[in-house]
Design an enzyme around this catalytic site. Structure first.
Site, mmCIF file in Angstrom:
data_model
loop_
_atom_site.group_PDB
_atom_site.id
_atom_site.type_symbol
_atom_site.label_atom_id
_atom_site.label_comp_id
_atom_site.label_asym_id
_atom_site.label_seq_id
_atom_site.Cartn_x
_atom_site.Cartn_y
_atom_site.Cartn_z
ATOM 1 N N ARG A 53 27.807 6.453 -68.804
ATOM 2 C CA ARG A 53 28.771 6.942 -67.808
ATOM 3 C C ARG A 53 29.839 7.808 -68.459
ATOM 4 O O ARG A 53 30.290 8.804 -67.869
ATOM 5 C CB ARG A 53 29.400 5.775 -67.055
ATOM 6 C CG ARG A 53 30.250 6.231 -65.869
ATOM 7 C CD ARG A 53 30.715 5.071 -65.024
ATOM 8 N NE ARG A 53 31.605 4.170 -65.761
ATOM 9 C CZ ARG A 53 32.129 3.058 -65.233
ATOM 10 N NH1 ARG A 53 31.845 2.714 -63.992
ATOM 11 N NH2 ARG A 53 32.933 2.294 -65.956
ATOM 12 N N LYS A 149 35.116 9.226 -64.096
ATOM 13 C CA LYS A 149 36.097 8.230 -64.534
ATOM 14 C C LYS A 149 37.161 8.911 -65.390
ATOM 15 O O LYS A 149 37.150 8.847 -66.619
ATOM 16 C CB LYS A 149 35.411 7.092 -65.300
ATOM 17 C CG LYS A 149 36.269 5.831 -65.454
ATOM 18 C CD LYS A 149 35.451 4.700 -66.039
ATOM 19 C CE LYS A 149 36.287 3.442 -66.243
ATOM 20 N NZ LYS A 149 36.660 2.812 -64.959
ATOM 21 N N GLU A 181 36.912 1.987 -51.977
ATOM 22 C CA GLU A 181 36.799 1.022 -53.079
ATOM 23 C C GLU A 181 38.174 0.445 -53.351
ATOM 24 O O GLU A 181 39.169 0.843 -52.741
ATOM 25 C CB GLU A 181 36.233 1.687 -54.333
ATOM 26 C CG GLU A 181 37.015 2.881 -54.816
ATOM 27 C CD GLU A 181 36.305 3.657 -55.928
ATOM 28 O OE1 GLU A 181 35.390 3.102 -56.567
ATOM 29 O OE2 GLU A 181 36.680 4.823 -56.158
#
Length: 286
Positions: A53, A149, A181
């Site tokens: 990621r 992120k 979220e």
């Protein structure tokens, strides 16, 4: 107070001596990405997935990652050793670096900045994991690429402060009536029919590493996962609610905007998922 050893651009230094350039783009523009690996029994949880990621996030911002995974793994392990960390997290922050001045344009020649540090924290026996957390909703005012992120976490910090000021533990962000979220986690509900629901992956949410593992565990436990958006009202009437993240594992949500979930107590399904997640994380940790 014992000082931590941190990693800054190739050196292990006392945290009081760590420094980066005032012209670092992470500081000036939030031009950087980060990852956090949980640590259990002195070992790293889901390291490979976190590094995948990291590279995806960096690629989306055209940031070069000049370290391979074995090198990053060695840095993580050395920090664990130097800080004698048995349980907690290792944070990695990667920025585009410094061009020696302030300029909106990406610098053509800049060496990325790499910083890692540890944080001791009770994860397995965290009180929130057993008693659950209370949550309020906040409007989702973040940018449109939440799947990356990045280190630009100002609005999640504002949402968490709004939750604290309301006397609760955390915030769920809402857009057009649907939960996107949590401020630092993925949100889940268990319907009355026994189906787990979490929002589908898109630019709207972060593709959580813990979320992916819980999807696998749910399948092993015979639970059906529906990846779709759900409303605040659907969550308030759900059989159970919970959040997932690297730093909180699987944590029950027992109240949403003042409405008790599952009579205000953690449910059986989230308890089973948390136990299995901890077992599996210990088994797979590096």
């Amino acid at each position: 107070m014992t000082q931590r050893t941190v990693f800054v651009n190739g050196d292990y230094v006392d945290e009081r001596e760590a420094c980066i350039s005032v012209f670092d783009r992470g500081f000036l523009f939030a031009d950087g990405v980060y990852e956090v690996c949980s640590v259990l029994d002195g070992r790293l949880v889901d390291f490979e997935a976190h590094m995948r990621r990291l590279r995806r996030s960096a690629s989306e911002l055209d940031i070069v990652v000049p370290w391979d995974d074995p090198s990053l793994l060695e840095i993580h392990r050395e920090l664990l050793r130097r800080n004698a960390l048995e349980e907690g997290m290792v944070y990695l922050q990667l920025t585009r670096g410094s061009s020696g001045d302030r300029d909106f344009h990406y610098p053509e020649m800049a060496t990325p900045t790499l910083v890692l540090f540890t944080q001791a924290k009770a994860l397995v026996d965290a009180a929130s994991g057993h008693r659950g957390i209370r949550v309020v909703t906040q409007p989702d005012w973040r940018w449109a690429r939440r799947d990356i992120k990045t280190v630009q976490l100002l609005y999640p910090a504002m949402a968490k402060m709004a939750a604290r000021n309301a006397g609760v533990d955390d915030a769920w962000m809402v857009e057009e009536g649907f939960v996107t979220e949590g401020a630092s986690n993925n949100a889940w509900i268990l319907t009355a029919e026994g189906r787990l629901v979490t929002r589908e992956l898109s630019h709207d949410i972060l593709p959580g590493i813990t979320r992916a593992v819980v999807c696998e565990l749910a399948d092993a436990l015979g639970l059906v996962v529906e990846e779709r958006a759900f409303t605040v009202e659907e969550a308030q009437s759900a059989a159970e609610c919970f959040v997932t993240s690297a730093s909180s594992f699987v944590t029950p949500v027992i109240e949403l905007d003042g409405v008790a979930i599952a009579e205000g107590h953690p449910g059986e399904v989230v308890r089973r998922l948390r136990e299995r997640y901890i077992e599996e994380s210990r088994r797979r940790a590096l």
